[in-house]
Design an enzyme around this catalytic site. Structure first.
Site, PDB file in Angstrom:
ATOM      1  N   LYS A  44       0.829  -1.220   0.000  1.00  0.00           N
ATOM      2  CA  LYS A  44       0.000   0.000   0.000  1.00  0.00           C
ATOM      3  C   LYS A  44       0.858   1.262   0.000  1.00  0.00           C
ATOM      4  CE  LYS A  44      -4.427  -1.699   0.840  1.00  0.00           C
ATOM      5  NZ  LYS A  44      -5.715  -1.725   1.502  1.00  0.00           N
ATOM      6  N   LYS A  69      -3.308 -10.855  -6.551  1.00  0.00           N
ATOM      7  CA  LYS A  69      -4.570 -11.011  -5.817  1.00  0.00           C
ATOM      8  C   LYS A  69      -5.673 -10.163  -6.464  1.00  0.00           C
ATOM      9  CE  LYS A  69      -5.929  -8.679  -2.019  1.00  0.00           C
ATOM     10  NZ  LYS A  69      -6.276  -8.181  -0.686  1.00  0.00           N
ATOM     11  N   LYS A  89     -10.327  -5.042  -4.832  1.00  0.00           N
ATOM     12  CA  LYS A  89     -11.397  -4.115  -5.199  1.00  0.00           C
ATOM     13  C   LYS A  89     -10.841  -2.750  -5.576  1.00  0.00           C
ATOM     14  CE  LYS A  89     -13.289  -3.944  -0.476  1.00  0.00           C
ATOM     15  NZ  LYS A  89     -12.323  -4.074   0.495  1.00  0.00           N
TER      16      LYS A  89
END
Ligand code: ATP
Ligand code: LTN
Length: 334
Positions: A114, A196, A199
């Site tokens: 992130k 992965k 969303k």
């Protein structure tokens, strides 16, 4: 409360949940609800670690509660609540922060990923995310935590913190175990099956959202990246795309992966992808219908949220007072 063990899990209301969230987490929430005392949270404080549009976050919070119920989480059996409605989550985070080392947090894979994808906003909350997650879990004497494989490191840190606290101040926290789904602990991106499904992927064809309609679902599966071979078999290492589709098909159709392989023997990739799309679309349809009807009854959703927060608060308050006492915070007599 019964003598069942406690189960706790949460999903962040950050954008629209994908079938990865469903397979990795929410589907297991439903399956496990009779076996455990279940507490399911909507982790809105976690969302703030990346920039959110306030109005969208509020909307996504209500929608996620409707989705839990539409997927089959039973409000009569489970506590469902919004994380920010129970102040002890943030309070326990402070205490646990004083026992967590920066080195433990900056080596977390999710933090590193992130930090790369949100390079303009690497804030302290992003780094502290796993400590808030540990607090979520430890407040409720949680024995088991159903999550996708990407959360393994965070659960390990939660266990380390529980053991550390218990060692320093005597037995206080239950040391929790993760539960991963047998199949689909990590649903992969349809655009790049080595990544992965997320969303927050910029490419909308990489994920199937829980709110996609039938045509969109089928179109996305038709475009799914596979390989240049023609055989359909399960081998995640060498055939990640096909294996991912087989896993998704198995979960949505209820057929085992082995039986799915037999079913598609000799068939082409094109037909196979359409069948996977149809199975998923069929599984999502009743969920969407239920969710849409629940969203029309805001008063009902609010009542579940309020009841959930009250029940969660009662447990969290007890744990936090115990923690405050053990670490030496003074509490005056009333
Ligand atoms: P983002 O993709 O925005 O980083 P996320 O979907 O990973 O968010 P959450 O919404 O908090 O984060 O995830 C909720 C649950 O869904 C967690 O248990 C997580 O492990 C699971 N999950 C998320 N993506 C997948 C996936 N691709 N496959 C299986 N489980 C998943
Ligand atoms: N970090 C989790 C969501 C989450 C969670 C939790 C999961 C927040 N608190 C407590 C299990 C238990 C994620 O999946 N991204």
């Amino acid at each position: 409360m019964s003598d069942k063990k406690t189960l706790f899990s949460a999903v962040q209301p950050s954008g629209i949940p994908t079938i990865g969230n469903y397979v990795g987490a929410i589907n297991n929430f439903v399956k496990l609800q009779d076996e455990y005392n279940c507490i399911y949270s909507i982790a809105d404080l976690h969302c703030l670690t990346v920039r959110q549009d306030p109005a969208s976050l509020r909307k996504a919070t209500q929608e996620l509660l409707a989705l839990y119920i539409a997927c089959g989480v039973d409000p009569e059996k489970c506590i469902m609540f919004v994380q920010s409605h129970v102040p002890q989550h943030a309070e326990l985070t402070w205490i646990l922060n004083t026992m967590t080392y920066p080195g433990e947090l900056n080596r977390m894979t999710q933090f590193k990923d992130k930090s790369r994808s949100h390079a303009d906003n690497v804030n302290m909350g992003l780094m502290d995310y796993p400590v808030l997650m540990a607090s979520d879990i430890l407040l409720y004497n949680t024995a088991v935590v159903p999550v996708g494989a990407d959360q393994k490191q965070h659960i390990e840190l939660t266990r380390d913190l529980a053991i550390r606290f218990n060692g320093r101040y005597s037995d206080t926290f239950v040391v929790p175990e993760p539960i991963f789904p047998k199949h689909g602990a990590k649903i992969m991106s349809l655009a790049d099956p080595t990544k992965k499904m997320s969303k927050s992927d910029e490419n909308v064809n990489a994920f199937v959202s829980m709110y996609d309609d039938t045509d969109t679902v089928i179109r996305k599966f038709k475009r799914a990246v596979t390989d240049s071979d023609t055989k359909i078999y399960f081998d995640p290492e060498n055939k990640p795309g096909i294996s991912n589709l087989l896993t998704i098909y198995s979960v949505f159709s209820g057929v085992s992966v082995e039986d799915a392989v037999k079913e598609f023997e000799g068939k082409g990739y094109g037909d196979f992808k359409i069948k996977v799309g149809e199975a998923v679309a069929e599984g999502l349809k009743p969920i969407s219908e239920k969710r849409n009807s629940l969203l029309k009854d805001k008063a009902y959703l609010d009542s579940i949220m309020l009841k959930g927060a009250e029940s969660a608060y009662k447990i969290a308050r007890k744990t936090l007072s115990k923690v405050y006492r053990k670490v030496g915070l003074y509490s005056p007599e009333r």
